[in-house]
Enzyme design. Structure first.
Site, PDB file in Angstrom:
ATOM      1  N   THR A  19      17.185  33.604 -18.619  1.00 18.43           N
ATOM      2  CA  THR A  19      15.731  33.472 -18.748  1.00 18.43           C
ATOM      3  C   THR A  19      15.180  32.449 -17.774  1.00 18.43           C
ATOM      4  O   THR A  19      14.035  32.551 -17.321  1.00 18.43           O
ATOM      5  CB  THR A  19      15.386  33.079 -20.201  1.00 18.43           C
ATOM      6  OG1 THR A  19      15.747  34.165 -21.038  1.00 18.43           O
ATOM      7  CG2 THR A  19      13.923  32.769 -20.401  1.00 18.43           C
ATOM      8  N   TYR A  33      10.774  40.273 -21.148  1.00 15.10           N
ATOM      9  CA  TYR A  33      10.829  40.025 -19.701  1.00 15.10           C
ATOM     10  C   TYR A  33      12.207  40.396 -19.170  1.00 15.10           C
ATOM     11  O   TYR A  33      13.121  40.719 -19.937  1.00 15.10           O
ATOM     12  CB  TYR A  33      10.560  38.538 -19.430  1.00 15.10           C
ATOM     13  CG  TYR A  33      11.500  37.645 -20.193  1.00 15.10           C
ATOM     14  CD1 TYR A  33      12.737  37.296 -19.671  1.00 15.10           C
ATOM     15  CD2 TYR A  33      11.173  37.190 -21.473  1.00 15.10           C
ATOM     16  CE1 TYR A  33      13.622  36.518 -20.391  1.00 15.10           C
ATOM     17  CE2 TYR A  33      12.055  36.410 -22.200  1.00 15.10           C
ATOM     18  CZ  TYR A  33      13.275  36.082 -21.660  1.00 15.10           C
ATOM     19  OH  TYR A  33      14.159  35.340 -22.376  1.00 15.10           O
ATOM     20  N   SER A  66      22.655  36.916 -19.761  1.00 15.85           N
ATOM     21  CA  SER A  66      23.996  36.401 -20.107  1.00 15.85           C
ATOM     22  C   SER A  66      24.672  37.177 -21.220  1.00 15.85           C
ATOM     23  O   SER A  66      25.869  37.012 -21.447  1.00 15.85           O
ATOM     24  CB  SER A  66      23.938  34.905 -20.446  1.00 15.85           C
ATOM     25  OG  SER A  66      23.445  34.696 -21.739  1.00 15.85           O
ATOM     26  N   THR A  99      20.777  31.535 -21.985  1.00 14.51           N
ATOM     27  CA  THR A  99      21.154  30.711 -23.144  1.00 14.51           C
ATOM     28  C   THR A  99      21.998  31.473 -24.174  1.00 14.51           C
ATOM     29  O   THR A  99      22.688  30.859 -24.977  1.00 14.51           O
ATOM     30  CB  THR A  99      19.899  30.149 -23.856  1.00 14.51           C
ATOM     31  OG1 THR A  99      19.108  31.247 -24.310  1.00 14.51           O
ATOM     32  CG2 THR A  99      19.093  29.269 -22.927  1.00 14.51           C
ATOM     33  N   ASP A 100      21.923  32.819 -24.130  1.00 13.60           N
ATOM     34  CA  ASP A 100      22.564  33.596 -25.205  1.00 13.60           C
ATOM     35  C   ASP A 100      24.075  33.355 -25.304  1.00 13.60           C
ATOM     36  O   ASP A 100      24.615  33.250 -26.400  1.00 13.60           O
ATOM     37  CB  ASP A 100      22.296  35.096 -25.024  1.00 13.60           C
ATOM     38  CG  ASP A 100      20.866  35.469 -25.386  1.00 13.60           C
ATOM     39  OD1 ASP A 100      20.105  34.568 -25.796  1.00 13.60           O
ATOM     40  OD2 ASP A 100      20.510  36.654 -25.261  1.00 13.60           O
ATOM     41  N   LYS A 172      24.018  27.814 -29.907  1.00 17.35           N
ATOM     42  CA  LYS A 172      22.605  28.212 -29.942  1.00 17.35           C
ATOM     43  C   LYS A 172      22.221  28.508 -31.388  1.00 17.35           C
ATOM     44  O   LYS A 172      22.950  29.223 -32.085  1.00 17.35           O
ATOM     45  CB  LYS A 172      22.396  29.452 -29.055  1.00 17.35           C
ATOM     46  CG  LYS A 172      20.935  29.864 -28.930  1.00 17.35           C
ATOM     47  CD  LYS A 172      20.729  30.964 -27.896  1.00 17.35           C
ATOM     48  CE  LYS A 172      19.259  31.343 -27.839  1.00 17.35           C
ATOM     49  NZ  LYS A 172      18.947  32.345 -26.819  1.00 17.35           N
ATOM     50  N   GLU A 295      50.619  29.147 -47.708  1.00 15.85           N
ATOM     51  CA  GLU A 295      51.006  30.565 -47.644  1.00 15.85           C
ATOM     52  C   GLU A 295      50.486  31.223 -46.355  1.00 15.85           C
ATOM     53  O   GLU A 295      51.207  31.983 -45.694  1.00 15.85           O
ATOM     54  CB  GLU A 295      50.432  31.275 -48.878  1.00 15.85           C
ATOM     55  CG  GLU A 295      51.006  32.660 -49.089  1.00 15.85           C
ATOM     56  CD  GLU A 295      50.320  33.398 -50.237  1.00 15.85           C
ATOM     57  OE1 GLU A 295      49.166  33.045 -50.593  1.00 15.85           O
ATOM     58  OE2 GLU A 295      50.946  34.343 -50.748  1.00 15.85           O
TER      59      GLU A 295
END
Ligand code: SIN
Length: 336
Positions: A19, A33, A66, A99-100, A172, A295
């Site tokens: 972005t 966008y 991303s 940012t994703d 995020k 276990e």
């Protein structure tokens, strides 16, 4: 602390899209966008003050949203960073990124970059064309951080919204708001005010030069996938499909402290018995540690420690380049 105007450091900006390089049809639009649209020169030229704090050069590594990040781009980016940082004339690296999946790339680099020089990822929540776009200020802060002597030895960092986070701890947390990054288990490590960086803490986990993972010469990473736990689940369908498509490891995004529906867990136990796959238990909760019972240790499960599923996946991929022994991989998850 601040950057001297007399001895400007050399910072390389590696652009990958997101972005921060996004263009919308109207300046009011902050959704709908195209991320990864503008080139690195446009991003640099949008912040004329950068030249006052560093000598800047830019390179375009990719220009993508991303969510489309690949292992191939990760390897290209990491190799380029390692080459650049060997050069005594390069003082720091800034990576512009969506940012994703920024936290995944940041954590990957934190484990494979072989330098103690600053490496900083930065992005934006509003496209470059928006009123009050956050990208230019974030980029200025990221360059200030990469130029700062105090940023050495801190591992890979993310600089967003005036805060600095360790790649190991950051995630995020909001789909749209500019205050989206948090480190739920530890908090931010520094704050940036008018280009001055104030550190207050750091992650104690090992990184960069103290990490044993070496991607030099690697053409691909071991395939690791994530299965999500939810009520009325319990099918083995997803695990079986991943296994058949070549997965070497599975991260389970378990409920609570890493619980897995018994039907699915029984299938995983069968696979572990036959050493078909490595299984790391993490949690979908978002913070806190996933403990293993005696276990489960015996059955061969790995605890993802307090890594979220998407970051546990990154570490498991790299761990699998070294070993498939769950006990060894458990130790790796404790250290990194
Ligand atoms: C992306 O991750 O590339 C799109 C979203 C963003 O950068 O905030």
């Amino acid at each position: 602390m601040g950057v001297s105007a007399f001895a400007k450091p050399n910072v390389v900006i590696l652009a990958t899209g997101g972005t921060i390089a996004g263009e919308a049809k109207s300046e009011l639009a902050t959704t709908g966008y195209k991320a990864g649209s503008l080139g690195v020169d446009v991003l640099i030229n949008a912040v004329p003050d950068l030249v006052n704090i560093a000598n800047i050069s830019g390179e375009q590594i990719a220009n993508i949203d991303s969510s489309n990040m690949t292992d191939e781009i990760w390897l290209k980016l990491a190799n380029r960073i390692n080459t650049l940082l060997k050069d005594s004339k390069v003082d720091g690296i800034v990576i512009t990124h969506g940012t994703d999946t920024m936290e995944e790339t940041a954590y990957f680099l934190n484990l494979v970059v072989k330098s103690n020089k600053p490496v900083v990822l930065v992005g934006a929540m509003r496209p470059a064309t928006a009123i009050s776009a956050d990208g230019p200020k974030n980029l200025y802060n990221a360059v200030a951080l990469a130029s700062s002597k105090e940023a050495k030895d801190k591992g890979v960092m993310i600089a967003m919204n005036d805060k600095v986070y360790s790649a190991r701890e950051v995630t995020k947390t909001h789909t749209l708001n500019v205050e989206t990054f948090k480190a739920p288990n530890s908090g931010e490590i520094a704050y940036i005010v008018d280009g001055k960086v104030f550190f207050n803490s750091n992650s104690i986990k090992l990184h960069t030069k103290k990490s044993p993972f070496d991607i030099k010469g690697l053409k691909a990473l071991p395939k690791v996938d994530i299965v999500y736990t939810y009520s009325n689940d319990g099918s083995k369908v997803a695990v079986e499909a991943f296994l058949n498509s070549g997965s070497k490891g599975i991260v389970v995004a378990g409920s609570g402290a890493g619980s897995i529906h018994e039907n699915q867990k029984n299938y995983l136990i069968e696979l572990l018995k036959d050493k078909k796959i490595v299984v790391a238990k993490s949690s979908r909760v978002g913070s806190g540690l996933v403990p293993l019972s005696a276990e489960e240790v015996e059955q061969g499960f790995v605890s993802a420690n307090n890594l979220n599923p998407q970051k546990a996946r990154v570490l498991l991929m790299l761990a699998l380049t070294k070993t498939t022994d769950p006990k060894e991989i458990n130790k790796i998850f404790e250290q990194y």
